[in-house]
Structures are given as C-alpha cells and as structure tokens.
Design an enzyme around this catalytic site. Structure first.
Site, mmCIF file in Angstrom:
data_model
loop_
_atom_site.group_PDB
_atom_site.id
_atom_site.type_symbol
_atom_site.label_atom_id
_atom_site.label_comp_id
_atom_site.label_asym_id
_atom_site.label_seq_id
_atom_site.Cartn_x
_atom_site.Cartn_y
_atom_site.Cartn_z
ATOM 1 N N TYR A 49 0.329 -0.576 -0.334
ATOM 2 C CA TYR A 49 0.015 -0.038 -0.224
ATOM 3 C C TYR A 49 1.240 1.258 -0.114
ATOM 4 O O TYR A 49 0.777 2.051 0.183
ATOM 5 C CB TYR A 49 -0.825 -0.068 0.496
ATOM 6 C CG TYR A 49 -2.329 -0.934 0.845
ATOM 7 C CD1 TYR A 49 -3.545 -0.798 -0.057
ATOM 8 C CD2 TYR A 49 -2.173 -1.855 1.931
ATOM 9 C CE1 TYR A 49 -4.392 -1.301 0.014
ATOM 10 C CE2 TYR A 49 -3.585 -2.545 1.928
ATOM 11 C CZ TYR A 49 -4.418 -2.517 0.507
ATOM 12 O OH TYR A 49 -5.772 -2.828 0.652
ATOM 13 N N PHE A 57 -4.367 6.948 7.033
ATOM 14 C CA PHE A 57 -5.119 6.327 7.088
ATOM 15 C C PHE A 57 -3.867 4.628 7.411
ATOM 16 O O PHE A 57 -4.365 3.663 7.479
ATOM 17 C CB PHE A 57 -6.357 5.215 6.691
ATOM 18 C CG PHE A 57 -6.906 5.682 5.461
ATOM 19 C CD1 PHE A 57 -5.687 5.070 4.216
ATOM 20 C CD2 PHE A 57 -6.868 6.297 4.427
ATOM 21 C CE1 PHE A 57 -6.098 4.664 3.050
ATOM 22 C CE2 PHE A 57 -6.907 6.889 2.959
ATOM 23 C CZ PHE A 57 -6.381 5.303 2.033
ATOM 24 N N ASN A 112 -13.636 -3.937 4.882
ATOM 25 C CA ASN A 112 -13.910 -3.812 3.423
ATOM 26 C C ASN A 112 -13.970 -5.008 2.036
ATOM 27 O O ASN A 112 -14.019 -5.025 1.206
ATOM 28 C CB ASN A 112 -14.148 -2.697 2.072
ATOM 29 C CG ASN A 112 -12.626 -2.074 2.236
ATOM 30 O OD1 ASN A 112 -11.766 -2.899 1.958
ATOM 31 N ND2 ASN A 112 -12.872 -0.977 1.255
ATOM 32 N N HIS A 115 -10.171 -6.443 -2.141
ATOM 33 C CA HIS A 115 -8.834 -5.239 -2.844
ATOM 34 C C HIS A 115 -9.405 -5.777 -4.796
ATOM 35 O O HIS A 115 -9.208 -7.061 -4.605
ATOM 36 C CB HIS A 115 -7.854 -5.225 -2.434
ATOM 37 C CG HIS A 115 -6.814 -5.084 -3.111
ATOM 38 N ND1 HIS A 115 -6.614 -3.990 -3.099
ATOM 39 C CD2 HIS A 115 -5.766 -5.300 -4.530
ATOM 40 C CE1 HIS A 115 -6.014 -2.774 -4.321
ATOM 41 N NE2 HIS A 115 -5.325 -4.141 -5.189
ATOM 42 N N GLU A 126 1.261 -5.288 -8.970
ATOM 43 C CA GLU A 126 0.435 -5.786 -7.703
ATOM 44 C C GLU A 126 0.371 -7.654 -7.795
ATOM 45 O O GLU A 126 0.378 -8.005 -7.148
ATOM 46 C CB GLU A 126 -1.295 -5.132 -7.296
ATOM 47 C CG GLU A 126 -1.404 -4.096 -7.295
ATOM 48 C CD GLU A 126 -2.874 -3.516 -6.547
ATOM 49 O OE1 GLU A 126 -2.737 -2.816 -6.512
ATOM 50 O OE2 GLU A 126 -3.640 -4.193 -6.950
#
Ligand code: UDP
Length: 138
Positions: A49, A57, A112, A115, A126
């Site tokens: 990230y 955050f 959540n 991803h 990624e």
C-alpha cells in the site's frame, strides 16, 4: 485476455467468507488462474500500500492488512479489471451498490473485505507482488 489482482482481506477470511466471495467471481464468468493464502508482515503490507503512504489511514490500514491471513488471487476475463471493481462495490460499504461484495459483506470503510486493482499498470504490479510466473496455472 485481461488479468487483475484480487485479495480477500483479513476481515473476510476471519468470518469464513472465502467461498462466498469466490462464488461471486465464478458466477460472473471470471476465471481464477492463481490463488494462495498467506499472512502479510507489517512491512509487506506497507510495501503493497506504498501509494497510500501519506494518507492518514496508512498506519491503521497496514496494521489491519497484516493482522491475519488474506487470499490473493489472479482473476482473468474480458474487461476483468472493471468487472471486478463493479462486483466489489465502492470503498465504503455505506456507499456501495446493493448486491456488491462490500454492500453485502464489508464491515466498514477500512475492513471492506476485498481489494481489486484499479488499472492495467497497477494490476501488473500487484500480480507481480504476490505471484511468480511458476505460480500461474495457465
Ligand atoms: N481505506 C481506509 N480508509 C479510507 C479509505 C481507504 O481505511 O478512508 C482503506 C480501505 O481498506 C481501502 C484501502 O484503504 O480498500 C485502499 O483505498 P482505495 O482508496 O485505494 O480504495 P479501494 O480501491 O480499495 O476501493
């Protein structure tokens, strides 16, 4: 044929939602061409990230992403980057469309459940973060 990286995040693995989430991809005609279950270290979560480094955050997000196992997968299909984002729903489950993974399953804006890469370049980066060529099924 397009590919994207999906991750079933720790909150969903913890609540036994792996099968529920995979079923949604398969029902949409998406192929899973690689998959593993692993626990990221804090440093690995920070690296994944890194783009969010300056965001308020970032610390909490990387704590959460390294708090338990997750399931990275390579999804394949026509237009799968966008299709996956549609199936996931908006980042905040309160804003996610009905029937999306996040509307149905996510806990909050951070936890959540999934991803998904947002563009071809990030998808390639990624995928390479989690998988080697040898781990690609086909
Ligand atoms: N996130 C968070 N707080 C926020 C925004 C995002 O904790 O205010 C977390 C959340 O887990 C999200 C991830 O950071 O999925 C990456 O954020 P992004 O804006 O890229 O959302 P996504 O592409 O995952 O919808």
């Amino acid at each position: 044929m397009e590919r994207t990286l999906s991750i079933i995040k720790p909150d969903a693995v913890e609540r036994n939602l792996i099968g529920n989430i995979i079923k949604r991809f398969e029902d949409a005609g998406i192929k899973i061409v690689a998959m593993k279950l692993l626990k990221l270290s804090k440093a690995q979560a920070e690296a994944f990230y890194a783009v969010h480094k300056e965001r308020p955050f970032y610390g909490e997000l990387t704590d959460y992403m390294s708090s338990g196992p997750c399931v990275p997968m390579i999804l394949e299909g026509e237009g799968v980057i966008l299709k996956n984002r549609e199936i996931m729903g908006a980042t905040d489950p309160k804003e996610a469309a009905a029937g999306t993974i996040r509307a149905d399953l996510a806990i909050d804006k951070e936890k959540n459940s999934v991803h998904g890469s947002d563009a071809p370049e990030t998808a390639a980066q990624e995928i390479a973060f989690f998988f080697t060529e040898y781990e690609l099924a086909g």
